[in-house]
Design a protein around this motif. Sequence first.
Motif, mmCIF file in Angstrom:
data_model
loop_
_atom_site.group_PDB
_atom_site.id
_atom_site.type_symbol
_atom_site.label_atom_id
_atom_site.label_comp_id
_atom_site.label_asym_id
_atom_site.label_seq_id
_atom_site.Cartn_x
_atom_site.Cartn_y
_atom_site.Cartn_z
ATOM 1 N N UNK A 76 1.038 -0.987 0.127
ATOM 2 C CA UNK A 76 0.061 0.139 -0.048
ATOM 3 C C UNK A 76 0.839 1.289 0.021
ATOM 4 N N UNK A 77 0.259 2.325 -0.225
ATOM 5 C CA UNK A 77 1.031 3.668 -0.244
ATOM 6 C C UNK A 77 0.644 4.536 1.085
ATOM 7 N N UNK A 78 1.534 4.825 1.966
ATOM 8 C CA UNK A 78 1.411 5.704 2.935
ATOM 9 C C UNK A 78 1.095 7.243 2.607
ATOM 10 N N UNK A 79 0.003 7.838 2.708
ATOM 11 C CA UNK A 79 -0.485 9.314 2.371
ATOM 12 C C UNK A 79 -0.321 10.250 3.429
ATOM 13 N N UNK A 80 -0.262 9.757 4.453
ATOM 14 C CA UNK A 80 0.177 10.971 5.631
ATOM 15 C C UNK A 80 0.483 10.201 6.980
ATOM 16 N N UNK A 81 1.477 10.635 7.482
ATOM 17 C CA UNK A 81 1.880 10.504 8.863
ATOM 18 C C UNK A 81 1.409 11.256 10.005
ATOM 19 N N UNK A 82 0.820 10.590 11.069
ATOM 20 C CA UNK A 82 0.132 11.494 11.947
ATOM 21 C C UNK A 82 1.119 11.115 13.236
#
Length: 371
Positions: free
Chosen positions: A73-79
């Motif tokens: 999968x692709x990470x779209x944001x790091x919180x």
Amino acid sequence: MTENTDVVVVGGGYAGVMAANRLTQRDDVTVTLINPRPTFVERIRLHQLVGGSHDAVLDYRKVMSERVRLVVDTVTRIDAAARSVTLATCGTVGYDYLVYAVGSGSADPQVPGAAEFAHPIAGLEEAQRLRPVVDAAPATAAVTVVGAGATGIETAAELAEEGRTVTLVCGGVLGPSLHPRGRRSVARRLAVLGVTVLEGPDTKVTAVTRDAVRLSDGRELPSEVTIWTTGFGVPDLAARSGLSTDALGRLLTDETLTSVDDVRIVAAGDSAAPSDLPFRMSCQAAVQLGPQAAETVLSRLASEQPAPIDVGFVSQCLSLGRRAGVFQLTGRDRVSSAASGARCVVRDRARCSSRFGRQPILSVKPTDRNG
């Protein structure tokens, strides 16, 4: 009962895989690697993919511990506050520590026509798109490779060995990182392969059209296939996630590869900028930074002070087709130029220079290797 620690590695290239494997040394650490592709990409072989001698991918089971969970999968944001990452499929994955290893890719060429008519080669999909273009071109078609770093040299040699008519446009000197003796060896081999090498300050590309490349000295070179190998960029994931980055978008860290914003985030490979003085983007740096990023996490889990990074560039290898190559050893005082924005690779940074006098060079020699 021992509490389990969840570590998420974002990116499955050289740095990410090396970090993930090192993290499995502790039984109480669960490692999840998130990568957009289900296979490991051998970026140092992408020129072979274009030339048809290798597919440049490996099954992750051949390079990664079975204890690492792979999420395609692709990470779209790091919180960072929530210690979680958002995936393109809309799911989230939580973490106790995160290793940021998103790597690098092609940069915007900033040359008129290059984005429309030139073919980059920094990523797997780019090389896969280029391969049928090369195959469909007539055997006598003019192929122009722009950029005379390692990728440009290797791509030009690979295609020339397949019988293609290749011009290598350097935009400066051939192989800037090579010792003069190594450069002469490369030039001789390229000449044997029939590659036309254009060097000098007047060989910078100023425009690319569908069937030509224009140089800064006014020359226009016929080119049915133009391959662009200059410049690297990094994904903007860190910046989009509100983390501090350098001007190129690499995650800013301290000397232990820890994010300046969050002790739970460490970086490795091409996407890391330790003390805002990054190492040269390369496989050689990535395979050293990956394990060291993992060691930073493992040290914190053991309540120990993480060690500062220690990276050395000991050699440079260039393939010149399937039958020859150059191997250049690096002396202890071989460092990148501070003026270029690159990091010194010796411990005493006051010794930074651009000296090449202590580099033994092995000239081109036949080899039966397939890599």
